[in-house]
Design an enzyme around this catalytic site. Structure first.
Site: not given
Length: 321
Positions: A63, A209, A214
Site C-alpha cells: 500500500y 472488500s 462500495g
C-alpha cells in the site's frame, strides 16, 4: 464493540477493523487505486475508528510502498496512542521474491510502523518464488526473534492454507488468519473449502472488500452517475455497469428494508451479516476515505440482526450473485 480471539493466539480484536489501503497516498500501482488523502483526513478516520471501539488496523507493504504504514503510525501517534494500545497487522509482498525477503524486509516494516509493533504479519499473496515450508520457516523465525507476534496469510486457497498451517505447526506456531475477499456479492470462500477449513483449524477469516468496493452501500444504485466520478478502475467493472446494478438491486432493496427497521444503513447491515452469520470465524475490515465512513463502519455493530433477517439476507444474496 465485541471482540474476538484472533485465531488461536492470545490477541483479541474488534469484530470490525479498519482497512488502510486508502492511506497509500495514491502512490504506486496498488496505491494508485485511491486518491491521496490529506494527513488530517487520515487522522480523523483513525480517530473515529478508535472512538467507535475499533482496536486494530490492517495495512501492507504494497500500500504505497510503506506509505500507508507510515500514515497510520503517524495518525496513531498524533492521537496519543501508545505502543501496545492498538493491534497492527501488515503484509509482506511476495511477488518475484523468495522467502529470504521476509526476514530481509522486516526491519523496513518495523521502521515504517514505528513506534508500533507488528502484531500480525501476513503473506499478501500466494505467488512467492519459494515453497510454503520456506515461507513458514521465515515467518516462524521472526516470531521466535520477537519481531512479530503472529502469522497470517492472505488470498490463500484451502490447500495452501492447510499447508501453511501444517508447516507453522511443525515450528510450534499457529496460523491465525487468512485474509480473503468476502461479501454478500462474493461468497466463494463458502464453496471452495476455505471457510470450512478455517472453522476446522481455528483460523480467523479476515474479510476484505466486505462492501464489494462500495456497491453494497446502494449509493451507486441510487445514483449511477457517481460511478463516473469514482477513482481507480472500479468504474470499468461489470458489477458497476447498468446490467450489473440491475442484477444486484434486489439485494440492495432487502438490505434497505432491514436497515430501516434498525435505524441503520445498507452498508451497516451488510457488515453486520458478515460478522455474525458464521459465528466467531469472520471479522471485517472495511476501509474509509472520510470520517463519516469510519463512523458508519463502527455503527454496524450497534444492532442485532434476527435469525430471520440473517436468513433472508442469505437467500437474496444467493439469488443475485
Amino acid at each position: 464493540m465485541q471482540r474476538r480471539r484472533l485465531g488461536k493466539s492470545d490477541i483479541e480484536i474488534s469484530v470490525v477493523g479498519l482497512g488502510c489501503w486508502q492511506f497509500s497516498e495514491g502512490f504506486g500501482l496498488v496505491g494508485g487505486f485511491w486518491e491521496a488523502l490529506p494527513p488530517e483526513t487520515v487522522q480523523e478516520i483513525v480517530d473515529a475508528s478508535l472512538k467507535g471501539g475499533i482496536n486494530w488496523f490492517d495495512t501492507a507493504e504494497a500500500y504505497g510502498h510503506g506509505r500507508s504504514e507510515q500514515a497510520l503510525a503517524g495518525a496513531l501517534e498524533r492521537l496519543g496512542k501508545k505502543p501496545g494500545e492498538v493491534i497492527i497487522a501488515t503484509k509482506w509482498l511476495p511477488l518475484m521474491r523468495g522467502a529470504l525477503s521476509i526476514t530481509e524486509t522486516i526491519d523496513e516494516r518495523i521502521a515504517c510502523l514505528s513506534p508500533y509493533g507488528i502484531d500480525l504479519h501476513q503473506i499478501h499473496q500466494p505467488f512467492a518464488i519459494a515453497t510454503i515450508e520456506a515461507q513458514a520457516n521465515a515467518m516462524a523465525d521472526l516470531v521466535k526473534a520477537r519481531k512479530i507476534r503472529t502469522v497470517g496469510v492472505s488470498n490463500f486457497s484451502e490447500k495452501r492454507m492447510r499447508a501453511m498451517h501444517a508447516a507453522l505447526a511443525r515450528r510450534g506456531i499457529p496460523l491465525v488468519s487468512n485474509q480473503m475477499p468476502y461479501s454478500l456479492l462474493d461468497r466463494r470462500i463458502e464453496s471452495n473449502g476455505v471457510l470450512a477449513a478455517a472453522k476446522e483449524l481455528g483460523i480467523t477469516i479476515i474479510a476484505y472488500s466486505p462492501l464489494a468496493q462500495g456497491l453494497l452501500s446502494g449509493k451507486f444504485h441510487d445514483d449511477p452517475t457517481l460511478i463516473r466520478k469514482s477513482p481507480g478502475p472500479r468504474k470499468f467493472l461489470p458489477s458497476f455497469r447498468p446490467r450489473g446494478l440491475a442484477r444486484t438491486r434486489p439485494l440492495i432493496d432487502e438490505l434497505k428494508k432491514i436497515a430501516t427497521a434498525h435505524g441503520a444503513t445498507p452498508s451497516q447491515v451488510a457488515l453486520n451479516w458478515l460478522a455474525h452469520f458464521h459465528g466467531d470465524t469472520v471479522v471485517v475490515i472495511p476501509g474509509a476515505t472520510k470520517r463519516r465512513h469510519a463512523e458508519e463502519n463502527v455503527g454496524s455493530t450497534a444492532f442485532t440482526l434476527s435469525q430471520d433477517e440473517l436468513r433472508r439476507i442469505d437467500e437474496v444474496s444467493r439469488q443475485v450473485r
